[in-house]
Design an enzyme around this catalytic site. Structure first.
Site, PDB file in Angstrom:
ATOM      1  CE  LYS A  67      -2.925   0.433   3.435  1.00  0.00           C
ATOM      2  NZ  LYS A  67      -3.093   1.624   4.190  1.00  0.00           N
ATOM      3  N   GLY A 119      -5.057   7.793   5.973  1.00  0.00           N
ATOM      4  CA  GLY A 119      -4.129   8.481   6.297  1.00  0.00           C
ATOM      5  C   GLY A 119      -3.010   8.740   5.532  1.00  0.00           C
ATOM      6  CB  SER A 124       5.004   9.699  11.579  1.00  0.00           C
ATOM      7  OG  SER A 124       4.044   9.715  10.499  1.00  0.00           O
ATOM      8  CD  GLN A 176       0.510   7.860   7.448  1.00  0.00           C
ATOM      9  OE1 GLN A 176      -0.022   8.824   8.184  1.00  0.00           O
ATOM     10  NE2 GLN A 176      -0.191   6.771   7.162  1.00  0.00           N
ATOM     11  CG  ASP A 231       0.721  -0.025   9.132  1.00  0.00           C
ATOM     12  OD1 ASP A 231       0.433   0.789   9.946  1.00  0.00           O
ATOM     13  OD2 ASP A 231       1.211  -0.167   8.054  1.00  0.00           O
TER      14      ASP A 231
HETATM   15  C1  S3P Z   1       2.573   4.700   6.158  1.00  0.00           C
HETATM   16  C2  S3P Z   1       3.188   5.113   7.270  1.00  0.00           C
HETATM   17  C3  S3P Z   1       2.572   4.623   8.771  1.00  0.00           C
HETATM   18  C4  S3P Z   1       1.773   3.266   8.505  1.00  0.00           C
HETATM   19  C5  S3P Z   1       0.665   3.647   7.365  1.00  0.00           C
HETATM   20  C6  S3P Z   1       1.530   3.625   6.155  1.00  0.00           C
HETATM   21  C7  S3P Z   1       3.414   5.207   4.818  1.00  0.00           C
HETATM   22  O1  S3P Z   1       1.883   5.586   9.356  1.00  0.00           O
HETATM   23  O2  S3P Z   1       1.091   3.058   9.809  1.00  0.00           O
HETATM   24  O3  S3P Z   1      -0.119   2.442   7.353  1.00  0.00           O
HETATM   25  O4  S3P Z   1       2.689   4.741   4.062  1.00  0.00           O
HETATM   26  O5  S3P Z   1       4.060   6.227   5.112  1.00  0.00           O
HETATM   27  P1  S3P Z   1       2.805   6.553  10.330  1.00  0.00           P
HETATM   28  O6  S3P Z   1       3.771   7.297   9.450  1.00  0.00           O
HETATM   29  O7  S3P Z   1       1.629   7.515  10.845  1.00  0.00           O
HETATM   30  O8  S3P Z   1       3.520   5.804  11.338  1.00  0.00           O
END
Ligand code: S3P
Length: 738
Positions: free
Chosen positions: A324, A397, A469, A471, A619
């Site tokens: 993903k 998110g 994070s 993200q 995750d």
């Molecule tokens: C992700 C980062 C993680 C993960 C999310 C996907 C990404 O979140 O939990 O499912 O693709 O960068 P966080 O950055 O909030 O840890």
């Protein structure tokens, strides 16, 4: 910015489609220079007189002025026009057509010089009416309707972007398809129904006393036969042009009619009812989705319950859907790159599809995804168009936080919203550091979506992330691509580095990054299109890693799984618990390490989860908690407060479900303690969180009674086809609607 406004657009054919497009363009921009030619002089006169076009005349007269030439003649006439426009229009002219068959247009273009073919972008608006001609043309015919573009690799990016913009300007949603797929899809969804409508009217016409029959025909006949009032020239052209694809779907239809006839002959009411019921449900769903309209609140109203039956052994080999995180990033970078990016293994889950839809809305032409294959016609870093509507990030998110970084730096304003779960997740963590770069972002009072973003020029900054994070890091790096100077981010613990790896794959310099804790990018560089092979998602594989570990006598091979060192916490933790997991055939694809993973059942024991593994397995904790519940002794997790702000509060959601199954659980603000033992059955609520639902499906393998998992409708956000793949491996799952 779009420069469509300064282009002279020539319509060759001013019937329903050409006329409606001209009307819509005129309404949006009264100064747009529009020219038209048609064999029907009265259409040209009317268009001129109503001010819809500026100039009419012969093709010879008008062609030299055309920047864009829209061929809107009936499908067969179009073929004869192609050599003419090729020789009469200037070399910079961009061409498109509106025909509902593409293969025959393609052959005609192929016969022309390559320079012409480069500038010809096949198109087809999925809009129309049984009425025809310029007098039926309507200004809002394309509003909210789809236009399919069938770009080819030989097309110039500029031509694709211009044709895309032409259709966006009149309110259409532009989607991409290959010409072959287009012709098959249209044969089934449009050409066949038209053929049937023409045929039924003709059958009735040949009945004795047909006058009488038509006198008594009512609403059902009128609805079914509406499209038989369509233009006969155009439709006979369509069937000749798309003979192969329509013949094949017609064969299927004839076979279906024969079988229905037999059921009628046998007075087999049950079979008839089954077929009709299936059709009714499908059509009801279609009508619901088709006429739902745009909403600024994403809602999932199709509730799903998963039910496990006790027991099961896991075996065989399988490939879970694409990663993903990497899928989201492939669309983002492919859209921003110069050139054509080809992606395989793309996750066709709802989350990643939201990112695809968002870029389509911003004028990027994307073909697919179809069986994981997707082609993105990059518009370059400055090429995105202002979205016409707020962008729906659904449950994702990642989509929202990454897009926010990118959008904060655009020359236009935008708005992002999500579903109920996403609309309650914290966005201050990205909005605050973005503001420090000069961004203007409004959140709701408590720092949650929707996000209202005013595009600004950003300046590079350094940010020490308070939480690990990926993200947040990726959001800031994306903003940094557009910012003046250098943007650097320091992470307090290792978090996934897919953004950094992919940026390098797209030819962008990245300083530092894993295993270093600081990553930096400097703006003002372009991205070059790349080829991306998305590995299977280790987060989806995790359900099967635990399943095969806890179910007796299991042995499973998971193919082509991404084993990026920033993601393998689940494997490290399971191995520490005694799981038997080995990597085979380790290799690297497109900068990401990949392996086939072998897993066998094992006696697991509880562990204290090391703090450094928490972000690497963030995750996978829901399913790791299930492993802990099946292990000997107790497992303790601390330092994982982030789990409380995922798609659900995953500590509480799992604790509550595990307690229902009879497991001893204690929760902390930042973690959980689980004492392994026997699992019972019961009713658990996944709270619309995909990973909670799948974790309890895994628990079903060791429960001594059935588990009913409510609100499992979001499984498809990350793992479309989970139930059938799981059952093929040995799960005993049933999916119930409602
Ligand atoms: C992700 C980062 C993680 C993960 C999310 C996907 C990404 O979140 O939990 O499912 O693709 O960068 P966080 O950055 O909030 O840890």
């Amino acid at each position: 910015m779009s420069d469509l406004a300064n282009k002279t657009i020539l319509f060759v054919g001013l019937g329903l489609i050409g006329g409606s497009l001209a009307r819509a363009l005129r309404e949006r921009n009264p100064a747009q220079k529009l020219l038209a030619t048609d064999s029907d002089q009265s259409a040209l006169d009317a268009a001129k007189q109503q001010g819809v076009v500026d100039q009419t005349g012969s093709l010879q007269e008008l062609a030299p002025a055309a920047d864009i030439c829209v061929l809107a003649a009936p499908p067969l006439a179009l073929i004869d026009l192609i050599p003419e426009v090729a020789s009469l229009c200037p070399s910079h002219t961009v061409f498109t057509d509106v025909a509902s068959v593409k293969s025959h247009v393609l052959s005609a273009i192929d016969a022309q010089p390559e320079s012409f073919a480069e500038n010809f972008v096949l198109g087809h608006p999925i809009a129309g009416s049984e009425r025809s001609g310029f007098q039926a043309a309507s200004v809002d015919l394309f509003q909210g309707r789809k236009t399919i573009l069938c770009p080819l690799e030989r097309n110039s990016s500029q031509a694709v972007a211009q044709v895309n913009e032409l259709w966006r300007q009149v309110g259409a949603d532009v989607i991409g398809m290959t010409p072959e797929r287009h012709d098959q899809v249209l044969a089934a969804t449009s050409h066949l129904p038209h053929l049937l409508a023409f045929a039924i009217v003709d059958v009735l016409l040949h009945q004795e006393q047909s006058d009488d029959i038509f006198r008594y025909a009512a609403g059902g006949f009128a609805d079914f036969s509406r499209v038989a009032s369509s233009d006969s020239t155009m439709w006979s052209d369509i069937f000749v042009a798309n003979a192969e694809a329509t013949e094949s779907v017609l064969d299927e239809y004839i076979a279906a009619l024969r079988s229905l006839k037999e059921s009628i002959h046998n007075r087999d009411r049950a079979v008839l009812q089954e077929v009709f019921n299936r059709a009714k449900q499908t059509r009801d769903r279609f009508v619901h989705n088709h006429y739902q309209g745009n909403s600024t609140q994403a809602v999932s109203d199709n509730l799903v319950t998963l039910i496990t039956a006790p027991g099961g052994t896991i075996s065989g080999s399988l490939r879970v859907p694409g990663d993903k995180s990497i899928s989201h990033r492939s669309v983002i970078f492919g859209a921003l790159a110069d050139g054509i990016t080809k992606v395989s293994g793309f996750l066709e889950g709802e989350d990643a599809l939201k990112t695809v839809a968002a870029f389509r809305e911003m004028g990027v032409t994307i073909v697919g995804p179809d069986n994981g294959e997707m082609t993105i016609y990059g518009v370059g870093k400055e090429g995105l168009q202002k979205p016409r509507i707020p962008l729906d990030m659904g449950n994702s998110g990642t989509a929202m936080r990454l897009m926010a970084g990118l959008l904060a730096a655009q020359a236009f304003d935008s708005e992002l919203f999500g579903d109920e779960s996403l609309n309650s997740r914290p966005m201050g963590r990205i909005a605050d550091p973005l503001r420090a770069m000069g961004a203007a972002i409004e959140t709701d009072g408590d720092g949650t979506p929707p996000l209202k973003i005013t595009g600004k020029k950003l300046r590079g900054t350094h940010y020490d992330m308070p939480v690990a994070s990926a993200q947040v890091k990726s959001c800031l790096l994306l903003a940094g691509l557009f910012a003046e100077g250098t943007t650097s981010v320091t992470e307090p613990a290792i978090c996934r580095d897919h953004t950094e790896r992919m940026l390098k794959g797209f030819g962008h310099e990245v300083e530092g990054g894993y295993p270093e804790s600081t990553t930096s990018v400097t703006g003002n560089q372009q991205l070059k299109a790349a080829t991306i092979d998305v590995p299977a998602d280790i987060s989806s594989a995790a359900f099967f890693l635990v399943a095969a570990s806890i179910a007796p006598e299991s042995e499973l091979l998971l193919e082509h799984v991404g084993i990026n060192p920033t993601r393998i916490g689940v494997i490290n933790i399971l191995r520490a618990m005694g799981a038997t997991i080995s990597f085979e055939n380790e290799r690297e694809v497109g900068g990401e390490p990949v392996a086939d993973i072998q897993v066998k059942s094992s006696e697991l024991h509880g562990v204290e989860i090391p703090a450094d593994q928490v972000p690497l397995a963030i995750d996978e904790f829901p399913v790791l908690f299930v492993a802990a519940a099946c292990a000997e002794g107790e497992t303790v997790l601390r330092g994982a407060e982030e789990l409380r702000v995922k798609e659900s509060d995953r500590i509480d959601a799992m604790a509550s479900g595990l307690k229902t199954l009879g497991v001893e659980v204690e929760t902390y603000p930042d973690g959980i303690r689980i004492v392994g033992g026997d699992l019972g059955g019961g009713k658990v609520d996944s709270l619309g969180d995909h990973r909670i639902a799948m974790a309890f499906a895994v628990a079903g393998l060791r429960a001594d009674d059935s588990i009913e998992i409510a609100n499992a409708e979001n499984v498809a956000t990350s793992f479309p086809g989970f139930t059938s793949l799981a059952n093929a491996a040995g799960f005993k799952l049933t999916e119930l609607a409602g």
